[in-house]
Design a protein around this motif. Structure first.
Motif, PDB file in Angstrom:
ATOM      1  N   ARG A  87      69.464 -24.126  38.368  1.00 13.14           N
ATOM      2  CA  ARG A  87      69.091 -23.456  39.614  1.00 13.14           C
ATOM      3  C   ARG A  87      68.945 -21.952  39.416  1.00 13.14           C
ATOM      4  N   ARG A  88      69.802 -21.379  38.598  1.00 18.94           N
ATOM      5  CA  ARG A  88      69.661 -19.947  38.323  1.00 18.94           C
ATOM      6  C   ARG A  88      68.341 -19.663  37.611  1.00 18.94           C
ATOM      7  N   MET A  89      67.961 -20.571  36.713  1.00 14.88           N
ATOM      8  CA  MET A  89      66.698 -20.396  36.014  1.00 14.88           C
ATOM      9  C   MET A  89      65.528 -20.497  36.980  1.00 14.88           C
ATOM     10  N   MET A  90      65.609 -21.430  37.927  1.00 14.91           N
ATOM     11  CA  MET A  90      64.547 -21.573  38.921  1.00 14.91           C
ATOM     12  C   MET A  90      64.487 -20.346  39.825  1.00 14.91           C
ATOM     13  N   VAL A  91      65.638 -19.808  40.174  1.00 10.23           N
ATOM     14  CA  VAL A  91      65.668 -18.576  40.975  1.00 10.23           C
ATOM     15  C   VAL A  91      64.946 -17.456  40.240  1.00 10.23           C
ATOM     16  N   HIS A  92      65.207 -17.341  38.956  1.00 11.73           N
ATOM     17  CA  HIS A  92      64.561 -16.285  38.177  1.00 11.73           C
ATOM     18  C   HIS A  92      63.047 -16.487  38.136  1.00 11.73           C
ATOM     19  N   LEU A  93      62.609 -17.739  37.950  1.00 13.09           N
ATOM     20  CA  LEU A  93      61.173 -18.006  37.923  1.00 13.09           C
ATOM     21  C   LEU A  93      60.518 -17.643  39.252  1.00 13.09           C
ATOM     22  N   MET A  94      61.165 -18.015  40.365  1.00 12.96           N
ATOM     23  CA  MET A  94      60.597 -17.705  41.674  1.00 12.96           C
ATOM     24  C   MET A  94      60.573 -16.200  41.935  1.00 12.96           C
ATOM     25  N   ARG A  95      61.568 -15.498  41.446  1.00 14.68           N
ATOM     26  CA  ARG A  95      61.578 -14.049  41.611  1.00 14.68           C
ATOM     27  C   ARG A  95      60.400 -13.416  40.856  1.00 14.68           C
ATOM     28  N   GLN A  96      60.161 -13.919  39.632  1.00 15.08           N
ATOM     29  CA  GLN A  96      59.042 -13.414  38.859  1.00 15.08           C
ATOM     30  C   GLN A  96      57.711 -13.726  39.539  1.00 15.08           C
ATOM     31  N   ALA A  97      57.617 -14.944  40.101  1.00 12.33           N
ATOM     32  CA  ALA A  97      56.385 -15.315  40.809  1.00 12.33           C
ATOM     33  C   ALA A  97      56.151 -14.401  42.006  1.00 12.33           C
ATOM     34  N   TRP A  98      57.203 -14.120  42.756  1.00 11.06           N
ATOM     35  CA  TRP A  98      57.092 -13.231  43.907  1.00 11.06           C
ATOM     36  C   TRP A  98      56.610 -11.844  43.476  1.00 11.06           C
ATOM     37  N   GLU A  99      57.153 -11.328  42.387  1.00 13.16           N
ATOM     38  CA  GLU A  99      56.782  -9.984  41.958  1.00 13.16           C
ATOM     39  C   GLU A  99      55.316  -9.917  41.554  1.00 13.16           C
ATOM     40  N   ARG A 100      54.814 -10.951  40.875  1.00 13.46           N
ATOM     41  CA  ARG A 100      53.393 -10.985  40.523  1.00 13.46           C
ATOM     42  C   ARG A 100      52.523 -11.066  41.787  1.00 13.46           C
ATOM     43  N   PHE A 101      52.992 -11.844  42.756  1.00 16.76           N
ATOM     44  CA  PHE A 101      52.273 -11.983  44.024  1.00 16.76           C
ATOM     45  C   PHE A 101      52.235 -10.645  44.767  1.00 16.76           C
ATOM     46  N   ALA A 102      53.391  -9.974  44.847  1.00 18.71           N
ATOM     47  CA  ALA A 102      53.474  -8.694  45.547  1.00 18.71           C
ATOM     48  C   ALA A 102      52.576  -7.648  44.888  1.00 18.71           C
ATOM     49  N   GLU A 103      52.594  -7.620  43.562  1.00 20.17           N
ATOM     50  CA  GLU A 103      51.765  -6.664  42.848  1.00 20.17           C
ATOM     51  C   GLU A 103      50.287  -6.926  43.112  1.00 20.17           C
ATOM     52  N   ALA A 104      49.893  -8.207  43.131  1.00 25.17           N
ATOM     53  CA  ALA A 104      48.497  -8.546  43.394  1.00 25.17           C
ATOM     54  C   ALA A 104      48.080  -8.180  44.810  1.00 25.17           C
ATOM     55  N   LYS A 105      49.030  -8.136  45.735  1.00 24.25           N
ATOM     56  CA  LYS A 105      48.741  -7.751  47.116  1.00 24.25           C
ATOM     57  C   LYS A 105      48.594  -6.236  47.272  1.00 24.25           C
TER      58      LYS A 105
END
Length: 519
Positions: free
Chosen positions: A314-332
């Protein structure tokens, strides 16, 4: 979304995590045992949890002197997803309690947090709990069983002699930093973490606040939180193997545009090996290793790949989702800013037309909100920002924390962290919960592009789908006036009132928007 599709690779990192309950005590105790609501998506179905002999985090404090701190801590733990056992929630006058507290420390606590203050050190009940906790720690052979917490200006050399040599976490002057340090200490001790019923926990805490309230009403109340529900995720993930020794793999993956944290020679991703090769063109080979069932993987069960503990997955999944969010935010077009304990993303001036977003409030009324502007008085620009924390388990969601970033030119943050903190305190002092929530609603409308969902790429064709509205909860009674007041801080400066930033009227013509703060 094609222009922001990134392939996310998160490797495996191991550290045990299991279910946690918090037991708040002040030499008087009652308890509640909230249960997490069932998720609607099959992927998020409840995972049976093996009972652990010790799973309580017992928090001892002075009653009533330190009740306000205990109440504050309780809300933060509830917000973090913990089940909070608190004498503040269910204490009934005159009921016996010592045996329950003693049993909790001796038989069920994995750690005891001692909230030490000038008042606590004079309380016989607190001193009894300290003695019992220290004795239990010695019996268990666990030198980390007790965590002292310094709440006020109590000198360290005046701590009770049983705990004077232990490293204390300092909450005096900054509760938020103390909370972060406490959470790190609990994680370091592998304190088991549990998924709980947020709605029921909130209702329990509100019952306590109602007893402290100056005025109440029996009418139901809808409470809007600051969480986004995760509606769906892919059913399967991929583990890829990289053709080099672990040290070389780690160095190579750090150069990827794709977020990655290496574990040996494997990486965890929602993109296949060929997709990663197309995007990253690494110097080392990449090959498919395993397809894993995400639900079983996160449950710590056999999933088609290497075995992994539930908490670690679950911690690994949290990290992956955090990275996905950051890429999404940057693209916005959002800009990154590092706060003391988190990374936020802010709206730079000029990103949005007139820096203003139209949104619908809870009543369906169309409103508008500015997400960036200028303070002529202070000679700086301000931008609304958000930090996120993904929560995975029985009830998936993103926790959103609103922030404000100040810039010299509307884009680049001011250099001084001290000045940034001072501006934030003075500028936002009158921004009450309603103000922050309306800013969040406008921010989410911007991210969703006025749709009902927010879709974030996880790599390849995989994506996470979030609801574009914050989660709401129903309380049976409403609080009118609040009997608990947290300590004031000396601001020493006038603040910008909330109504200078929120027009609060039906949206008709953007030209009518107040623009006095803009150059």
């Amino acid at each position: 979304m094609a222009d922001i599709a990134r392939f996310l690779v998160v490797p495996l990192r191991w550290a045990e995590g299991r279910g946690t309950r918090f037991f708040l005590s002040s030499a008087a105790s009652g308890c509640c045992d909230p249960n997490m609501n069932e998720p609607t998506n099959a992927l998020f179905a409840e995972v049976p949890m093996t009972a652990a002999p010790r799973k309580l985090v017992f928090v001892s404090h002075a009653n009533p002197e330190d009740n306000e701190f205990a109440a504050w801590l309780g809300t933060r733990l509830i917000g973090a997803g913990y089940s909070v056992w608190s004498d503040l929630l269910r204490l009934i006058g005159g009921e016996p309690f010592w045996r329950d507290i003693g049993d909790a420390i001796k038989d069920h606590a994995v750690v005891v947090v001692l909230v030490l203050s000038r008042s606590a050190c004079l309380k016989p009940g607190v001193l009894d709990e300290i003695a019992l906790a220290v004795a239990t720690g010695r019996k268990l052979g666990n030198p980390k069983f007790v965590i002292p917490v310094r709440l006020d200006d109590l000198p360290y050399d005046e701590f009770p002699e049983q705990v004077v040599r232990l490293n204390a976490i300092n909450f005096n002057g900054n509760w938020a930093e103390g909370l972060h340090a406490l959470l790190r200490a609990l994680d370091d001790r592998n304190a088991p973490k549990d998924d709980v019923s947020t709605a029921q926990s909130i209702d329990e805490f509100r019952d306590f606040r109602l007893r402290q309230s100056a005025a109440i009403t029996s009418a139901p109340e809808t409470i809007e939180g600051s969480w986004l529900r995760i509606k769906s995720l892919p059913g399967n993930a991929t583990l890829c193997r990289y053709g080099a020794d672990p040290k070389t793999v780690a160095a190579a993956l750090r150069k990827f545009a794709t977020p990655v944290v290496p574990w040996d020679r494997l990486g965890f991703s929602f993109a296949g090996a060929s997709e990663i090769m197309d995007v990253e063109t690494p110097d080392i080979s990449v090959e498919h290793a395993y397809d894993v069932n995400l639900q079983k993987f996160l449950a710590g069960e056999e999933s088609g790949g290497p075995s992994l503990r539930r908490g670690d997955a679950r911690r690994m999944m949290v990290h992956l989702m955090r990275q996905a969010w950051e890429r999404f935010a940057e693209a916005k077009g959002l800009k990154r800013y590092e706060f003391a304990n988190s990374v936020g993303w802010y709206v730079p001036r000029g990103l949005i037309d007139k820096d203003t977003v139209a949104y619908d409030d809870l009543t369906g009324k169309r409103r508008r909100k500015r997400l960036a502007g200028r303070s002529i008085k202070r000679g700086v620009y301000w931008s609304f920002a958000v930090t996120i924390h993904p929560v995975v388990g029985q009830k998936w969601h993103l926790e959103l924390k609103p922030q404000v970033v100040f810039t010299e030119d509307g884009v680049n943050p001011i250099d001084s962290k001290t000045k940034m903190a001072r501006l934030r305190k003075s500028f936002c002092k009158n921004w009450w919960n309603d103000q922050w929530r309306t800013l969040l609603r406008a921010f989410l409308r911007f991210l969703a592009e006025d749709e009902n969902e927010i879709r974030i790429s996880l790599g390849g064709s995989a994506e996470a789908v979030f609801e574009a509205e914050m989660m709401t909860f129903e309380a049976q009674r409403a609080i009118v006036g609040d009997g608990i007041v947290l300590p004031d801080e000396d601001i020493g400066d006038e603040e910008t009132a909330a109504d200078t930033l929120d027009d609060g009227i039906d949206i008709i013509d953007f030209d009518d928007l107040e623009v006095a703060e803009m150059p």
